[in-house]
Design a protein around this motif. Structure first.
Motif, short mmCIF file in Angstrom:
data_model
loop_
_atom_site.label_atom_id
_atom_site.label_comp_id
_atom_site.label_asym_id
_atom_site.label_seq_id
_atom_site.Cartn_x
_atom_site.Cartn_y
_atom_site.Cartn_z
N LYS A 129 0.83 -1.21 0.00
CA LYS A 129 0.00 0.00 0.00
C LYS A 129 0.86 1.26 0.00
CE LYS A 129 -3.71 -2.37 2.54
NZ LYS A 129 -3.01 -3.66 2.56
N ARG A 130 1.97 1.20 -0.72
CA ARG A 130 2.88 2.33 -0.81
C ARG A 130 3.22 2.65 -2.27
NH1 ARG A 130 5.06 3.77 4.03
NH2 ARG A 130 4.81 2.30 5.76
N VAL A 131 3.60 3.92 -2.50
CA VAL A 131 4.00 4.33 -3.83
C VAL A 131 5.40 3.80 -4.12
CG1 VAL A 131 4.50 6.29 -5.33
CG2 VAL A 131 2.58 6.40 -3.73
N ILE A 132 5.55 3.12 -5.27
CA ILE A 132 6.86 2.61 -5.68
C ILE A 132 7.67 3.75 -6.28
CG2 ILE A 132 8.08 0.95 -7.13
CD1 ILE A 132 5.51 -0.73 -7.16
N TYR A 133 7.07 4.48 -7.21
CA TYR A 133 7.71 5.65 -7.77
C TYR A 133 6.67 6.54 -8.44
CZ TYR A 133 7.62 2.81 -12.04
OH TYR A 133 7.22 2.03 -13.08
N THR A 134 7.09 7.76 -8.73
CA THR A 134 6.23 8.76 -9.37
C THR A 134 6.97 9.33 -10.57
OG1 THR A 134 5.20 9.34 -7.26
CG2 THR A 134 5.00 10.93 -9.04
N PHE A 135 6.25 9.56 -11.67
CA PHE A 135 6.88 10.22 -12.81
C PHE A 135 5.83 11.07 -13.52
CE2 PHE A 135 5.36 6.16 -14.40
CZ PHE A 135 4.84 6.46 -15.64
N GLN A 136 6.32 11.99 -14.35
CA GLN A 136 5.43 12.90 -15.08
C GLN A 136 5.80 12.91 -16.55
OE1 GLN A 136 5.22 16.92 -13.62
NE2 GLN A 136 3.27 17.29 -14.65
#
Length: 233
Positions: A129-136
């Motif tokens: 239940k956690r973010v692995i990574y973020t990108f845009q």
């Protein structure tokens, strides 16, 4: 023994199993109930109220095959969301997630991908239940829909009236951008092996893309308007 006696005996057996049998026996009894006409159909409808959720679910799907008016009424009154299992909640308006635009979940329920209206993509591990990574992504328009390939390796992003993008889901890097722009670009889907992407556009054309080669496979033209989302089997 007459035929009616045999039918009566069969119905009684189904009733006994539904009342006192194990879950597996109750589900088998529901399958047998179809052999007994209207009386059996009534038992399947009653099974929607069985204390075992698995039995209710079996009855629900069996009743989908019936065209009887009373069956349709029973299905309308039943709440199929009882079969859903709550996992976790992501708040819509937080510092991390501002106004969710679209989501997709991998087939094995391991990965959740969220896109918000700022075109920020978050990849979540559904077990932790956690973010692995973020990108845009570098996009000129807001993304309208997203899709995860069945092999959980690539991610398709597309936005209406613009181009589609294919990304490596594991590392968050773009693989390629479709080089066909359309006034009505509707969406993308993946083949079961995750190697081919199909885009739908202009209401009549399916364009296939080889993801590894990053090139077009011959398109298919359809005379009538097609749906905005196309699954591949």
């Amino acid at each position: 023994m007459t035929v009616n006696d045999a039918v009566l005996g069969g119905i009684e057996r189904v009733k006994q199993l539904l009342a006192y049998g194990r879950v597996e026996q109750k589900i088998d009894a529901l399958l047998d109930a179809f052999e007994y006409g209207e009386a059996g159909l009534d038992l399947i409808i009653q099974a929607l109220q069985n204390s075992e959720v698995d039995v209710q679910e079996a009855a629900y799907w069996l009743l989908q095959e019936s065209t009887e008016p009373k069956t349709k009424l029973a299905l309308q009154l039943y709440n199929p969301y009882l079969f859903f299992e709550y996992l976790f909640t992501i708040e819509r308006y937080t510092d991390e997630v501002r106004s969710i635009a679209c989501v997709d979940i991998s087939q094995e329920l391991q990965t959740l991908v969220i896109c918000n209206y700022d075109n920020i993509i978050q990849v979540w591990n559904m077990q932790t239940k956690r973010v692995i990574y973020t990108f845009q992504p570098e996009a000129t328009k807001e993304f309208d829909q997203i899709a995860i390939a069945p092999n959980n390796r690539v991610l398709g992003l597309w936005h209406c009236l613009d181009l589609a993008e294919v990304w490596d889901l594991k590392i968050g890097q773009k693989i390629f951008t479709t080089n066909i722009q359309s006034e009505e670009f509707w969406g993308v889907s993946f083949s079961p092996d995750g190697q081919t992407l199909v885009s739908t556009r202009d209401g009549y054309k399916l364009t296939f893309w080889d993801i590894n080669e990053q090139k077009i496979i011959p398109s298919i033209f359809i005379p009538e308007n097609i749906h905005r989302r196309i699954p591949i089997y």
